[in-house]
Design a protein around this motif. Sequence first.
Motif, PDB file in Angstrom:
ATOM      1  N   LEU A   1       0.829  -1.209   0.000  1.00  0.00           N
ATOM      2  CA  LEU A   1       0.000   0.000   0.000  1.00  0.00           C
ATOM      3  C   LEU A   1       0.864   1.261   0.000  1.00  0.00           C
ATOM      4  CD1 LEU A   1      -2.804   1.326   0.198  1.00  0.00           C
ATOM      5  CD2 LEU A   1      -2.616   1.113   2.684  1.00  0.00           C
TER       6      LEU A   1
ATOM      7  N   LYS B   1      -3.765   1.660  -3.404  1.00  0.00           N
ATOM      8  CA  LYS B   1      -4.778   0.661  -3.780  1.00  0.00           C
ATOM      9  C   LYS B   1      -5.178   0.729  -5.242  1.00  0.00           C
ATOM     10  CE  LYS B   1      -6.763  -0.437   0.656  1.00  0.00           C
ATOM     11  NZ  LYS B   1      -7.955  -0.642   1.430  1.00  0.00           N
ATOM     12  N   GLU B   2      -4.887   1.831  -5.902  1.00  0.00           N
ATOM     13  CA  GLU B   2      -5.253   1.973  -7.313  1.00  0.00           C
ATOM     14  C   GLU B   2      -4.111   1.623  -8.255  1.00  0.00           C
ATOM     15  OE1 GLU B   2      -8.422   2.306  -7.986  1.00  0.00           O
ATOM     16  OE2 GLU B   2      -8.685   2.400  -5.818  1.00  0.00           O
TER      17      GLU B   2
ATOM     18  N   LEU C   1      -4.061  -9.070  -1.348  1.00  0.00           N
ATOM     19  CA  LEU C   1      -4.204  -7.715  -1.888  1.00  0.00           C
ATOM     20  C   LEU C   1      -5.629  -7.460  -2.382  1.00  0.00           C
ATOM     21  CD1 LEU C   1      -0.804  -7.403  -3.769  1.00  0.00           C
ATOM     22  CD2 LEU C   1      -1.457  -6.312  -1.606  1.00  0.00           C
TER      23      LEU C   1
ATOM     24  N   PHE D   1      -7.359  -3.911  -3.262  1.00  0.00           N
ATOM     25  CA  PHE D   1      -6.535  -3.511  -4.397  1.00  0.00           C
ATOM     26  C   PHE D   1      -7.261  -4.060  -5.616  1.00  0.00           C
ATOM     27  CE2 PHE D   1      -3.602  -3.236  -0.960  1.00  0.00           C
ATOM     28  CZ  PHE D   1      -2.552  -2.423  -1.359  1.00  0.00           C
TER      29      PHE D   1
ATOM     30  N   VAL E   1      -4.969  -5.732  -9.688  1.00  0.00           N
ATOM     31  CA  VAL E   1      -3.872  -6.631  -9.343  1.00  0.00           C
ATOM     32  C   VAL E   1      -4.076  -7.965 -10.054  1.00  0.00           C
ATOM     33  CG1 VAL E   1      -2.696  -7.788  -7.439  1.00  0.00           C
ATOM     34  CG2 VAL E   1      -3.676  -5.526  -7.088  1.00  0.00           C
TER      35      VAL E   1
END
Length: 128
Positions: free
Chosen positions: A69, A74-75, A95, A100, A103
């Motif tokens: 993080l 998270k983006e 994640l 998230f 991913v």
Amino acid sequence: MDSERKDAEVVTIDVYAAKNLLSQGHRYLDVRAEEDYKRGHVETALNIPYYLNTPEGRVKNPEFVDQVLSIYGKEGSIIVGCGTGTRSVLATTDLRNAEFNNVFNMGGGYKAWAGNGFPVNKSDSVES
């Protein structure tokens, strides 16, 4: 039933799709142990181990999600890889469960990446 934890869906891609996404701005997260990473890794990879080697044996990195993080947010667009694709599924699951959203797990891991002749970085020496 409400207390059951439902893991977020993990999307696994092959090394060819991973290579394509990396060329489009995704970043590669190598979750292997530091010593494995130093022996060779995907070019531009960042290493955050999912497991840590301790005097008591191998343990899950309790700071893993927070470490990811702090670097990616998270983006972030992240491709998660390990040696063969097993540990990276666990890391990607964690994640995804931490929200998230962009991913992907790279199936086959570093072994498949290097086995297909894709670019790697190797350290001349591994510190003990």
